[in-house]
Design a protein around this motif. Structure first.
Motif, PDB file in Angstrom:
ATOM      1  N   ASP A   1       5.768  -0.922   1.444  1.00 48.75           N
ATOM      2  CA  ASP A   1       6.997  -0.078   0.630  1.00 48.75           C
ATOM      3  C   ASP A   1       6.999  -0.139  -0.524  1.00 48.75           C
ATOM      4  O   ASP A   1       6.837  -1.288  -0.842  1.00 48.75           O
ATOM      5  CB  ASP A   1       8.551  -0.800   0.856  1.00 48.75           C
ATOM      6  CG  ASP A   1       9.229   0.325   1.171  1.00 48.75           C
ATOM      7  OD1 ASP A   1      10.052   1.192   2.225  1.00 48.75           O
ATOM      8  OD2 ASP A   1      10.528   0.493   0.039  1.00 48.75           O
ATOM      9  N   SER A   2       7.625   1.633  -1.314  1.00 51.15           N
ATOM     10  CA  SER A   2       7.385   1.389  -2.386  1.00 51.15           C
ATOM     11  C   SER A   2       8.339   0.579  -3.509  1.00 51.15           C
ATOM     12  O   SER A   2       8.019   0.267  -4.086  1.00 51.15           O
ATOM     13  CB  SER A   2       6.708   3.119  -2.856  1.00 51.15           C
ATOM     14  OG  SER A   2       8.141   2.983  -3.121  1.00 51.15           O
ATOM     15  N   HIS A   3       9.644  -0.015  -2.893  1.00 53.45           N
ATOM     16  CA  HIS A   3       9.897  -0.252  -3.505  1.00 53.45           C
ATOM     17  C   HIS A   3      10.440  -1.362  -3.170  1.00 53.45           C
ATOM     18  O   HIS A   3      11.326  -2.772  -3.922  1.00 53.45           O
ATOM     19  CB  HIS A   3      11.772   0.194  -3.809  1.00 53.45           C
ATOM     20  CG  HIS A   3      11.803   1.902  -4.125  1.00 53.45           C
ATOM     21  ND1 HIS A   3      11.800   2.975  -3.158  1.00 53.45           N
ATOM     22  CD2 HIS A   3      11.743   1.583  -5.249  1.00 53.45           C
ATOM     23  CE1 HIS A   3      11.572   3.597  -3.177  1.00 53.45           C
ATOM     24  NE2 HIS A   3      12.652   3.306  -4.899  1.00 53.45           N
TER      25      HIS A   3
ATOM     26  N   CYS B   1       8.428  -3.519  -6.149  1.00 48.10           N
ATOM     27  CA  CYS B   1       9.039  -3.652  -7.214  1.00 48.10           C
ATOM     28  C   CYS B   1      10.006  -4.615  -6.966  1.00 48.10           C
ATOM     29  O   CYS B   1       9.909  -5.765  -8.440  1.00 48.10           O
ATOM     30  CB  CYS B   1       8.601  -3.019  -7.976  1.00 48.10           C
ATOM     31  SG  CYS B   1       9.084  -1.519  -7.531  1.00 48.10           S
TER      32      CYS B   1
ATOM     33  N   THR C   1       4.403  -5.726  -5.468  1.00 48.70           N
ATOM     34  CA  THR C   1       3.985  -4.541  -4.907  1.00 48.70           C
ATOM     35  C   THR C   1       4.456  -3.432  -4.174  1.00 48.70           C
ATOM     36  O   THR C   1       3.846  -4.211  -2.693  1.00 48.70           O
ATOM     37  CB  THR C   1       3.283  -4.185  -6.218  1.00 48.70           C
ATOM     38  OG1 THR C   1       2.487  -3.017  -6.321  1.00 48.70           O
ATOM     39  CG2 THR C   1       1.840  -4.534  -5.078  1.00 48.70           C
ATOM     40  N   GLY C   2       4.010  -2.598  -3.462  1.00 53.03           N
ATOM     41  CA  GLY C   2       4.182  -1.771  -2.636  1.00 53.03           C
ATOM     42  C   GLY C   2       2.583  -1.774  -1.838  1.00 53.03           C
ATOM     43  O   GLY C   2       1.554  -1.383  -3.691  1.00 53.03           O
TER      44      GLY C   2
ATOM     45  N   VAL D   1       8.915   1.541 -10.233  1.00 51.95           N
ATOM     46  CA  VAL D   1       7.754   2.918  -9.523  1.00 51.95           C
ATOM     47  C   VAL D   1       8.565   3.975 -10.041  1.00 51.95           C
ATOM     48  O   VAL D   1       6.994   4.558  -9.557  1.00 51.95           O
ATOM     49  CB  VAL D   1       8.131   2.331  -7.704  1.00 51.95           C
ATOM     50  CG1 VAL D   1       8.971   2.585  -7.653  1.00 51.95           C
ATOM     51  CG2 VAL D   1       6.639   2.874  -7.403  1.00 51.95           C
TER      52      VAL D   1
ATOM     53  N   LYS E   1       3.258  -0.469 -11.180  1.00 49.42           N
ATOM     54  CA  LYS E   1       3.785  -1.505  -9.733  1.00 49.42           C
ATOM     55  C   LYS E   1       3.813  -2.819  -9.978  1.00 49.42           C
ATOM     56  O   LYS E   1       4.196  -2.688  -8.300  1.00 49.42           O
ATOM     57  CB  LYS E   1       1.924  -2.255 -10.157  1.00 49.42           C
ATOM     58  CG  LYS E   1       0.656  -1.714  -9.769  1.00 49.42           C
ATOM     59  CD  LYS E   1      -0.070  -2.816 -10.160  1.00 49.42           C
ATOM     60  CE  LYS E   1      -1.786  -2.805  -9.908  1.00 49.42           C
ATOM     61  NZ  LYS E   1      -2.940  -2.996  -9.993  1.00 49.42           N
TER      62      LYS E   1
ATOM     63  N   CYS F   1       0.325  11.835  -5.597  1.00 53.52           N
ATOM     64  CA  CYS F   1       1.799  11.377  -6.390  1.00 53.52           C
ATOM     65  C   CYS F   1       2.784  11.455  -5.005  1.00 53.52           C
ATOM     66  O   CYS F   1       2.337  12.232  -4.371  1.00 53.52           O
ATOM     67  CB  CYS F   1       2.490  11.956  -7.822  1.00 53.52           C
ATOM     68  SG  CYS F   1       2.456  13.361  -7.078  1.00 53.52           S
TER      69      CYS F   1
ATOM     70  N   SER G   1       5.072  10.244  -1.862  1.00 54.26           N
ATOM     71  CA  SER G   1       5.303   9.141  -1.162  1.00 54.26           C
ATOM     72  C   SER G   1       3.743   7.936  -0.769  1.00 54.26           C
ATOM     73  O   SER G   1       2.291   8.793  -1.076  1.00 54.26           O
ATOM     74  CB  SER G   1       5.739   9.249   0.394  1.00 54.26           C
ATOM     75  OG  SER G   1       4.122   9.649   1.486  1.00 54.26           O
ATOM     76  N   SER G   2       4.142   6.784  -0.198  1.00 54.63           N
ATOM     77  CA  SER G   2       2.706   6.082   0.035  1.00 54.63           C
ATOM     78  C   SER G   2       2.150   6.314   1.188  1.00 54.63           C
ATOM     79  O   SER G   2       0.607   5.937   1.563  1.00 54.63           O
ATOM     80  CB  SER G   2       2.540   4.400  -0.242  1.00 54.63           C
ATOM     81  OG  SER G   2       4.185   4.216   1.049  1.00 54.63           O
TER      82      SER G   2
ATOM     83  N   ILE H   1      -1.028   4.139  -5.733  1.00 53.51           N
ATOM     84  CA  ILE H   1      -0.952   4.079  -4.262  1.00 53.51           C
ATOM     85  C   ILE H   1      -2.007   5.148  -3.501  1.00 53.51           C
ATOM     86  O   ILE H   1      -2.930   4.199  -3.415  1.00 53.51           O
ATOM     87  CB  ILE H   1       0.247   3.640  -3.736  1.00 53.51           C
ATOM     88  CG1 ILE H   1       1.461   3.061  -4.403  1.00 53.51           C
ATOM     89  CG2 ILE H   1       0.083   3.461  -2.424  1.00 53.51           C
ATOM     90  CD1 ILE H   1       2.537   2.692  -3.736  1.00 53.51           C
TER      91      ILE H   1
END
Ligand code: SF4
Lengths: 413, 166
Positions: free
Chosen positions: A117-119, A121, A131-132, A213, A218, B60, B62-63, B87
């Motif tokens: 998950d990107s959050h 962080c 980090t995600g 993020v 990162k 850029c 979403s992952s 990512i």
């Protein structure tokens, strides 16, 4: 020796490392949730039958919880099956993953954590390098307990000055995004520092780290001081040492004085489009949402309850408040905030991500406009691509709920 | 010879594989819809080995790993951009999609012209314009991942991650 990031990686790999080096490092925790676990399980199953360490994997059902449809229930089913088969100890169904991980003491100063998950962080607020990553990395980590990293360069952000009344941690991070730009932290670690930040409780620090993020970073690290240790002590982490950078070399140092910072609003279509609240005041709203891993904590709900006490939310605006975790919900009940909010006409929902990803509990239709305390306002995130998301502090959200249009909290102080 | 597909700045993962086609892990289907809204000519016209040249902040949003998987599934040889979102860059290396950062190429590159990329040395050539660019080559571990067809395969071959990448 070095920045917080270099310090943590050096300890983890057992030799001094510097920004730019590529390392494979052992992890302290791997986190994933209901929407990222199933794909990571596919990668994992190509490699191993058993996970590396069931005690160092945390899985949280929070994104669409309880499930809103048959396919989402199926995602939960796959996830629960994996948890059961592998004997995953840290399995939670009590709020947003990032809040729960920090509350349970699963992140600590110096810990190295990756999450699907990107959050992820967010855990930098307690001094963890977190980090995600994508599903292949998470699946590999379930299997091996390791991940590869390029040790990042660090941008230090020093924030000084006393925040004026009506401005909060959310305004500070929006001011930082505005200063650096949405790509300004790409590939970097951020160190948040300075007297304003070191005076903040852990909850507010999490608001800052969470949004690192949003400008590409990162990790968003804050050194671990007495506040951090006092927070983590009762959470099963009694014997911790402070963690600070040692003779660091920064790629860039950005200084910000917030002594005169007013409330800010991030306008569509991205978080970098930050304006003072005056510039958007009066815009009619269909929904106000206070919650998420960015601003669904007790501090945030307290601010909203204070502003809404004895008032009514606008009839034609949906007002939704979602505590980020069971712990917060219970504390808000005990403090009387839940009663205050409900008496004002706000809906208080079950802990979880709620409408943050636009799948349930407050999805926007074509042309609707919301003001929320979340972290992203990308086109269509909360529903229809023509709906609009404005991001601000819980105080802006609460007074905007009263008026049914974007409002300035300073008029209520 | 491979040809250039030139794209702009901030190409996000939703543009690479639109959300409503991102409901499968079937590579053929992902390839069929890769860039289908921004460049409808791409999924039907791309030839094996072709190169996408992007501007700033490529990938850029979403992952979702489906975005580099979709590009890879079209048979694309390489993506070269001025800069990549973190990512996306990482996911591309992990799945074995060749990816290079070249700040200068984007300005010069012309849609449809021939291009040669040597991943190991970091040499990029535009023979029709007689231009050459030298960029930092992929690190050896990334080349090893490419050769194995992805990091999962490499770890399978070598037993553990630090043996594979270290
Ligand atoms: S609350 Fe929103 S941003 Fe936070 S983890 Fe959930 S979906 Fe992501």
């Amino acid at each position: 020796m070095g920045t917080l990031a270099e310090e943590i990686f050096s300890r983890k790999v057992g030799r001094p490392v510097e920004a730019g080096e590529l390392v494979v490092a052992p992890l302290d925790l791997v986190m994933s949730h209901d929407t990222t676990t199933p794909l990571a399980v596919e990668a994992f199953q190509q490699l191993r039958e058993r996970v590396w360490d069931p005690d160092r994997i945390a899985i949280v059902l929070d994104h669409i919880m309880p499930p809103a449809s048959i396919p989402t229930a199926a995602l939960h089913q796959i996830t629960r099956k994996f948890v059961k088969e592998q004997g995953i100890a840290n399995f939670f169904q009590e709020g947003v993953c990032h809040q729960v991980i920090v509350e349970k003491g699963l992140a600590w100063p110096g810990a190295l954590i990756i999450g699907g998950d990107s959050h992820t962080c967010t855990y930098g607020a307690v001094g963890a390098f977190a980090t995600g990553m994508g599903s292949t990395d998470v699946g590999l980590a379930y299997a091996t307990g390791k991940a590869w990293f390029r040790v990042p360069e660090t941008i230090r952000v020093e924030v000084n000055g006393r925040l004026p009344k009506g401005s909060y941690a959310k305004d500070v991070i929006l001011a930082i995004v505005r200063a650096l730009g949405v790509e300004g932290g790409n590939y970097r670690a951020i160190e948040f520092a300075g007297e304003t930040i070191m005076a903040m409780p852990v909850g507010d620090r999490m608001t800052l780290s969470n949004m690192a993020v949003e400008f590409g970073a990162k990790a968003g690290l804050i050194e671990a001081d007495a506040t951090t240790l006092a927070y983590l002590g009762p959470r099963g982490r009694a014997k911790l040492a402070p963690l600070a950078p040692a003779n660091p070399r920064y790629e860039q140092v950005v200084e910000l004085n917030v002594g005169e910072l007013g409330p800010l609003v991030a306008c569509p279509p991205d978080v970098g489009n930050v304006k003072p609240v005056e510039a958007v005041e009066g815009m009619p709203l269909d929904e106000v949402f206070i919650g998420t891993c960015t601003n669904g904590r007790l501090e945030d709900i307290a601010v909203a309850a204070r502003l809404l006490a004895g008032k009514r939310v606008a009839t034609h605006t949906r007002t939704i408040v979602i505590p980020a975790s069971f712990e917060i919900y219970l504390a808000a009940l005990e403090a009387g905030y839940v009663r205050t909010l409900m008496e004002a006409g706000a809906m208080v929902g079950n802990p979880g991500c709620g409408p943050c990803i636009g799948r349930h509990q407050g999805t926007l239709c074509a042309g609707e406009r919301a003001l929320t305390t979340m972290n992203r306002n990308f086109t269509g995130r909360m529903g229809d691509p023509t709906s609009e998301i404005f991001i601000a502090s819980p105080a802006v959200a609460a007074v905007s709920a009263i008026e049914g249009r974007i409002a300035d909290p300073r008029r209520y102080l | 010879m491979p040809r250039i597909w030139k794209l702009g700045h901030n190409v996000n993962t939703d543009v690479i594989i639109p959300g409503r086609y991102n409901v499968t892990t079937d590579r053929a289907s992902l390839a069929k819809h890769c860039l289908c809204e921004a460049r409808p000519d791409f999924p039907v016209g791309v030839r094996p080995g072709d190169v996408v040249v992007g501007g700033d902040n490529f990938g850029c949003g979403s992952s979702r790993e489906h975005a580099p998987v979709a590009l890879q599934a079209t048979g694309l040889g390489c993506v070269v951009a001025r800069s990549f979102a973190r990512i996306f860059y990482r996911n591309s290396i992990n799945i074995g999609l060749p990816i290079l950062i070249c700040p200068e190429l984007w300005e010069q590159a012309r849609e449809g012209e021939a291009i040669e990329v040597d991943l190991a040395s970091g040499q990029i050539r535009l023979p029709e314009q007689g231009l050459e660019f030298a960029v930092r080559p992929l690190p050896p571990f990334a080349l090893a991942i490419l050769k194995a067809g992805g990091i999962v395969n490499l770890v399978k071959e070598r037993g553990d991650l630090d043996v594979a990448v270290g």
